[in-house]
Design a protein around this motif. Structure first.
Motif, PDB file in Angstrom:
ATOM      1  N   ALA A  43       0.837  -1.208   0.000  1.00 28.07           N
ATOM      2  CA  ALA A  43       0.000   0.000   0.000  1.00 28.07           C
ATOM      3  C   ALA A  43       0.866   1.249   0.000  1.00 28.07           C
ATOM      4  O   ALA A  43       0.560   2.237  -0.675  1.00 28.07           O
ATOM      5  CB  ALA A  43      -0.927  -0.005   1.216  1.00 28.07           C
ATOM      6  N   VAL A  44       1.958   1.209   0.747  1.00 26.71           N
ATOM      7  CA  VAL A  44       2.878   2.340   0.803  1.00 26.71           C
ATOM      8  C   VAL A  44       3.685   2.438  -0.489  1.00 26.71           C
ATOM      9  O   VAL A  44       3.898   3.522  -1.044  1.00 26.71           O
ATOM     10  CB  VAL A  44       3.805   2.221   2.027  1.00 26.71           C
ATOM     11  CG1 VAL A  44       4.922   3.251   1.968  1.00 26.71           C
ATOM     12  CG2 VAL A  44       3.001   2.384   3.314  1.00 26.71           C
ATOM     13  N   ALA A  45       4.123   1.273  -0.997  1.00 25.68           N
ATOM     14  CA  ALA A  45       4.960   1.268  -2.197  1.00 25.68           C
ATOM     15  C   ALA A  45       4.200   1.754  -3.428  1.00 25.68           C
ATOM     16  O   ALA A  45       4.818   2.204  -4.395  1.00 25.68           O
ATOM     17  CB  ALA A  45       5.507  -0.140  -2.445  1.00 25.68           C
ATOM     18  N   PHE A  93       3.646   9.990  -0.946  1.00 28.15           N
ATOM     19  CA  PHE A  93       3.888   9.340   0.340  1.00 28.15           C
ATOM     20  C   PHE A  93       4.267  10.369   1.404  1.00 28.15           C
ATOM     21  O   PHE A  93       3.871  10.247   2.570  1.00 28.15           O
ATOM     22  CB  PHE A  93       4.991   8.298   0.198  1.00 28.15           C
ATOM     23  CG  PHE A  93       5.360   7.635   1.498  1.00 28.15           C
ATOM     24  CD1 PHE A  93       4.448   6.844   2.167  1.00 28.15           C
ATOM     25  CD2 PHE A  93       6.614   7.837   2.067  1.00 28.15           C
ATOM     26  CE1 PHE A  93       4.781   6.237   3.378  1.00 28.15           C
ATOM     27  CE2 PHE A  93       6.950   7.238   3.269  1.00 28.15           C
ATOM     28  CZ  PHE A  93       6.030   6.443   3.921  1.00 28.15           C
ATOM     29  N   ASP A  94       5.024  11.394   1.016  1.00 30.20           N
ATOM     30  CA  ASP A  94       5.406  12.431   1.975  1.00 30.20           C
ATOM     31  C   ASP A  94       4.172  13.158   2.497  1.00 30.20           C
ATOM     32  O   ASP A  94       4.053  13.428   3.698  1.00 30.20           O
ATOM     33  CB  ASP A  94       6.367  13.426   1.311  1.00 30.20           C
ATOM     34  CG  ASP A  94       6.852  14.486   2.293  1.00 30.20           C
ATOM     35  OD1 ASP A  94       7.586  14.125   3.218  1.00 30.20           O
ATOM     36  OD2 ASP A  94       6.467  15.656   2.136  1.00 30.20           O
ATOM     37  N   VAL A 120      -2.094   1.315   8.573  1.00 27.32           N
ATOM     38  CA  VAL A 120      -1.161   1.719   7.515  1.00 27.32           C
ATOM     39  C   VAL A 120      -0.346   2.920   7.970  1.00 27.32           C
ATOM     40  O   VAL A 120       0.856   3.015   7.694  1.00 27.32           O
ATOM     41  CB  VAL A 120      -1.923   2.025   6.208  1.00 27.32           C
ATOM     42  CG1 VAL A 120      -0.963   2.474   5.112  1.00 27.32           C
ATOM     43  CG2 VAL A 120      -2.700   0.808   5.747  1.00 27.32           C
ATOM     44  N   ALA A 121      -0.977   3.848   8.682  1.00 26.06           N
ATOM     45  CA  ALA A 121      -0.257   5.024   9.181  1.00 26.06           C
ATOM     46  C   ALA A 121       0.855   4.612  10.142  1.00 26.06           C
ATOM     47  O   ALA A 121       1.988   5.116  10.058  1.00 26.06           O
ATOM     48  CB  ALA A 121      -1.229   5.974   9.866  1.00 26.06           C
ATOM     49  N   ASP A 122       0.564   3.694  11.053  1.00 29.05           N
ATOM     50  CA  ASP A 122       1.584   3.241  12.001  1.00 29.05           C
ATOM     51  C   ASP A 122       2.730   2.543  11.277  1.00 29.05           C
ATOM     52  O   ASP A 122       3.898   2.710  11.631  1.00 29.05           O
ATOM     53  CB  ASP A 122       0.960   2.293  13.026  1.00 29.05           C
ATOM     54  CG  ASP A 122      -0.028   3.006  13.945  1.00 29.05           C
ATOM     55  OD1 ASP A 122       0.029   4.250  14.007  1.00 29.05           O
ATOM     56  OD2 ASP A 122      -0.853   2.319  14.568  1.00 29.05           O
ATOM     57  N   HIS A 123       2.395   1.772  10.249  1.00 34.13           N
ATOM     58  CA  HIS A 123       3.438   1.095   9.472  1.00 34.13           C
ATOM     59  C   HIS A 123       4.316   2.117   8.745  1.00 34.13           C
ATOM     60  O   HIS A 123       5.546   1.973   8.698  1.00 34.13           O
ATOM     61  CB  HIS A 123       2.800   0.140   8.460  1.00 34.13           C
ATOM     62  CG  HIS A 123       3.797  -0.588   7.608  1.00 34.13           C
ATOM     63  ND1 HIS A 123       4.468  -1.711   8.036  1.00 34.13           N
ATOM     64  CD2 HIS A 123       4.264  -0.327   6.364  1.00 34.13           C
ATOM     65  CE1 HIS A 123       5.287  -2.124   7.085  1.00 34.13           C
ATOM     66  NE2 HIS A 123       5.174  -1.302   6.055  1.00 34.13           N
ATOM     67  N   ALA A 124       3.694   3.137   8.187  1.00 29.52           N
ATOM     68  CA  ALA A 124       4.463   4.172   7.489  1.00 29.52           C
ATOM     69  C   ALA A 124       5.371   4.911   8.466  1.00 29.52           C
ATOM     70  O   ALA A 124       6.526   5.215   8.158  1.00 29.52           O
ATOM     71  CB  ALA A 124       3.514   5.141   6.792  1.00 29.52           C
ATOM     72  N   GLY A 162      11.934   9.745  10.814  1.00 29.69           N
ATOM     73  CA  GLY A 162      12.436  11.105  10.637  1.00 29.69           C
ATOM     74  C   GLY A 162      11.498  11.963   9.817  1.00 29.69           C
ATOM     75  O   GLY A 162      11.220  13.120  10.160  1.00 29.69           O
ATOM     76  N   ARG A 163      10.947  11.392   8.724  1.00 26.57           N
ATOM     77  CA  ARG A 163      10.046  12.155   7.866  1.00 26.57           C
ATOM     78  C   ARG A 163       8.718  12.417   8.562  1.00 26.57           C
ATOM     79  O   ARG A 163       8.035  13.404   8.273  1.00 26.57           O
ATOM     80  CB  ARG A 163       9.827  11.415   6.549  1.00 26.57           C
ATOM     81  CG  ARG A 163      11.097  11.297   5.711  1.00 26.57           C
ATOM     82  CD  ARG A 163      10.924  10.377   4.530  1.00 26.57           C
ATOM     83  NE  ARG A 163       9.998  10.901   3.543  1.00 26.57           N
ATOM     84  CZ  ARG A 163       9.694  10.276   2.398  1.00 26.57           C
ATOM     85  NH1 ARG A 163      10.286   9.113   2.125  1.00 26.57           N
ATOM     86  NH2 ARG A 163       8.842  10.802   1.551  1.00 26.57           N
ATOM     87  N   ALA A 164       8.327  11.533   9.467  1.00 18.93           N
ATOM     88  CA  ALA A 164       7.069  11.732  10.180  1.00 18.93           C
ATOM     89  C   ALA A 164       7.141  12.927  11.124  1.00 18.93           C
ATOM     90  O   ALA A 164       6.129  13.569  11.407  1.00 18.93           O
ATOM     91  CB  ALA A 164       6.698  10.467  10.950  1.00 18.93           C
ATOM     92  N   GLU A 165       8.339  13.249  11.617  1.00 16.94           N
ATOM     93  CA  GLU A 165       8.484  14.377  12.536  1.00 16.94           C
ATOM     94  C   GLU A 165       8.102  15.691  11.871  1.00 16.94           C
ATOM     95  O   GLU A 165       7.572  16.592  12.515  1.00 16.94           O
ATOM     96  CB  GLU A 165       9.929  14.446  13.048  1.00 16.94           C
ATOM     97  CG  GLU A 165      10.308  13.325  13.993  1.00 16.94           C
ATOM     98  CD  GLU A 165       9.473  13.361  15.267  1.00 16.94           C
ATOM     99  OE1 GLU A 165       9.131  14.478  15.725  1.00 16.94           O
ATOM    100  OE2 GLU A 165       9.153  12.288  15.796  1.00 16.94           O
TER     101      GLU A 165
END
Length: 738
Positions: free
Chosen positions: A502-504, A511-512, A569-573, A579-582
């Motif tokens: 799903a992410v790929a 994705f960002d 899916v959010a937790d997996h991402a 770092g990008r989630a911050e």
């Protein structure tokens, strides 16, 4: 006897002689008398119709003069006048005159009476009296226009009845011509369309009949926004059911488990399959698209005459060739390309093709799991499907995983099963889990103690059917509580793989923006999403919804449309890109600070509207507040912002939320890491909120917990426009008495 023929040009006949009524005004007066034949017409009504509402007073004499001339024309030999005068006005005497329109309506009423038997000849005898547009040579007036519409409706009813009788006696060609003429007159005449569909089917043109059904369905949807009525649907069902089922072939994969938890989605897919020719089911891997498509195709098979076929699209092979090989279509000498052979084979068939997405296969724990490789339209597949739909009038395509992208395709986004439900019933995810546990173990009765473990498992799997079924398989070896404990720390590899795919499936920029959205807490508005992700997020929200990463929540007059994000899916991402989630969290905090700073908290005429903006994203606001009250440094920085929320919590009846946040802040300042001003303001705000909640003992403890000097430090601060949790008093700009 005098005869007035008004169905067409107005003609007056007495025996073999014709009388000329005169110019436009006398003809209009005569037409109005015919339209009210046998009933008096007031002089004022005639004047208004013929001379207009602003006619001068002397027009009464002009009317009397025109009536006198008409009487002379209609009774040239001194016969008794057919226009009589009484208190109510002027009237045609039907004992002395025959009016075609009156006779026509009377005869039509008799032959349209379904309690009596009439033939096509009877109808044609009545229809032969129609010579053209009624009252042709008279002027246009409101009364005459209404009379014309009434007469046209009577004639249309006669034509419709004649079409029905022609179809009933098997004269399908004439019935089809009649139906087509009625449709040309009124394109939205559903009865005429039902006659056309039935006539085409009776003539052996089933594909054309189904095309006619789709034509009226699309016309009604475009013009009126409605579906076909019962008559058209009944005609379509007759077309489908009259065909012999002996020749129908259903080639669908066998399913060894029951279909659970998708009743509303199943009904919707079946409805779409009977209404449109191209349907697509999309969603993240493991959400159950293929299972739903197969079940819908199986149940929709009754609406298909010839074939229902399940076809898996393969990488490296064009779709037309895949269809040829799967359906074992024999090559034809008259066609050269694969798509021509497919269209030649299907052109005379009523068929449903289930085109499943391209897959990769992963075997885990003796389970074969299929994952969609792509959910984007493939240009080659699009061209092939578009050609099939254009050249094969009775073929319907159900695409799974990747939409075809053809015009008119209805795309249904499939979401994970709901993990929430009423207290007295299992939610859909738990129903699926219980059903699969019974299949794996042979027997499983749900006890009240099991509900918590079922809920833990379904939440760990995010309601994803693939994860729920794998969890159920483990119950053949482990106890339910053990499985719940295992899934609390370890997600099965197939589910992880589904999340990875799903992410790929998203490019780096998409994705960002998805990562930034995961910083928001459900549900959230497009406005806060735009503040966090930028103005382009509007299109992305629809794309994420299509991929079933987001669930839309319909708005109303009080709240805008909102979205919830699939947390698994959010937790997996997050786990793969911490770092990008911050960056998303920082953008969220900035957006919430701007929202709270810009929202007036004082009592104004627009308070309800202003505070509702905070309500719309209340969950995300609470997430931000929880993050700052547990960090002394952030609490010191944002204490004024926290204080401003007092009015919001009070006016929006959210004091419980405010008390919870302020208790967390009080625990943070108890360690002494915050400044005295922050500590005093937290205790004052918490005490005020408790007091307004009538928790007086607890409120007194907090309001008196600091020495006078500390409270003075707070008191010496410059007053702000709002304060603590006390509501503003009328006429006072601040929140509380200082």
């Amino acid at each position: 006897m005098l005869v007035i023929r008004d169905l067409g040009e107005i003609v007056v006949e007495r025996g073999t002689d014709r009388c000329d009524p005169g110019g436009a005004k006398p003809r209009t007066i005569l037409a109005l008398l015919c339209a009210h034949a046998g009933h008096p017409v007031p002089a004022a009504a005639l004047i208004t119709e013929v001379w207009g509402p602003d006619a001068p007073e002397r027009t009464q004499r002009a009317l009397e003069s025109q009536i006198w001339r008409l009487r002379k024309v209609l009774s040239p030999q001194g016969e008794a006048s057919v226009i009589t005068t009484d208190r109510a006005g002027y009237r045609l005497d039907l004992t002395a005159v025959t009016v075609d329109s009156t006779e026509f309506e009377s005869a039509a009423s008799a032959v349209l009476d379904r309690s009596r038997t009439h033939t096509v000849d009877d109808l044609e005898d009545v229809l032969s009296r129609w010579r053209g547009e009624p009252f042709t040579t008279a002027s246009s007036t409101p009364t005459l226009d209404q009379a014309r519409r009434r007469l046209h409706a009577v004639r249309a009813a006669l034509l419709t009845r004649r079409a029905d009788l022609l179809l009933a006696r098997g004269d399908v060609d004439r019935a089809l011509d009649e139906a087509q003429a009625l449709i040309a007159r009124d394109p939205l005449d559903e009865h005429a369309w039902s006659v056309k569909i039935s006539a085409l089917a009776a003539g052996g043109q089933r594909a054309e009949a189904l095309t006619a059904y789709r034509d009226i369905r699309e016309l009604l949807a475009t013009k009126l926004g409605v579906d076909p009525g019962a008559e058209v649907l009944a005609a379509q069902r007759v077309v489908l059911h009259e065909h012999s089922r002996a020749v129908r072939r259903v080639r669908l994969p066998s399913q060894h488990t029951s279909f659970v938890g998708r009743d509303s989605e199943l009904d919707e897919v079946i409805r779409l399959l009977t209404a449109v020719r191209a349907v697509a089911i999309v969603g993240i891997p493991g959400v159950g698209k293929t299972r739903l498509a197969i079940e819908a195709a199986r149940r929709a098979a009754d609406f298909v005459d010839d074939v229902v076929w399940y076809i898996v699209r393969r990488d490296g092979t064009d779709l037309a060739t895949t269809i040829l090989e799967t359906m074992r279509i024999q090559p034809s000498a008259d066609t050269t390309t694969a798509i021509d052979q497919v269209c030649s084979h299907l052109s005379t068939m009523s068929a449903l093709l289930v085109l499943d997405g391209r897959h990769v296969v992963s075997a885990v724990e003796n389970e074969e799991c299929r994952y969609d490789v792509s959910d984007q339209p493939n240009p080659e597949d699009h061209n092939a499907i578009d050609t099939i739909l254009e050249r094969c009038a009775a073929v319907t395509v159900l695409a799974v995983g990747a939409p075809s992208g053809v015009d008119g395709e209805q795309v249904m986004s499939l979401h994970p099963l709901s993990i929430e439900g009423p207290a007295d019933a299992l939610p859909p995810a738990q129903r699926l889990l219980v059903d699969r546990i019974r299949s794996a173990t042979g027997q499983f009765d749900v006890s009240p103690d099991d509900r918590a473990d079922l809920d833990r498992i379904c939440r760990a799997m995010g309601g994803l059917p693939l994860g729920v079924e794998l969890a159920a398989a483990r119950c053949a070896t482990y106890a339910l509580a053990e499985v719940a404990d295992q899934l609390g720390t370890e997600v099965p590899e197939p589910v992880t793989r589904a999340f990875e795919l799903a992410v790929a499936a998203m490019d780096d920029e998409l994705f960002d923006r998805f990562l930034r959205l995961t910083a928001l807490r459900n549900p959230f508005t497009p406005a806060i999403a735009r503040a966090v992700c930028g103005p382009s997020i509007a299109d992305d929200l629809e794309e994420f919804t299509r991929r079933s990463l987001l669930w839309p929540i319909r708005g109303n007059r009080y709240r805008p449309k909102r979205f919830t994000i699939l947390r698994t899916v959010a937790d997996h991402a997050h786990a793969g890109h911490p770092g990008r989630a911050e960056a998303g969290l920082a953008a969220r905090d900035a957006a919430i600070i701007e929202l709270l700073t810009a929202t007036p908290m004082a009592v104004t005429a627009h308070s309800a509207r202003d505070l509702a903006r905070v309500d719309d994203d209340h969950s995300t606001v609470m997430a931000f507040l929880e993050s700052i009250v547990t960090d002394p440094a952030l609490l010191d920085s944002h204490i004024d912002l926290l204080e401003r929320l007092g009015a919001y919590w009070y006016f929006r009846q959210r004091l419980a939320d405010g008390i919870r946040v302020l208790r967390m802040a009080s625990a943070a300042v108890a360690g002494g890491a915050c400044g005295p001003r922050t500590a005093a303001m937290v205790e004052l705000a918490l005490g005020s909120a408790l007091a307004f909640s009538q928790l007086t003992d607890d409120a007194h403890r907090h309001l008196t917990s600091h020495p006078r000097g500390t409270r003075g430090a707070h008191r010496s601060r410059r007053p702000g426009p709002e304060h603590a949790c006390r509501p503003p008093r009328p006429g006072v700009a601040g929140g509380v008495d200082r």
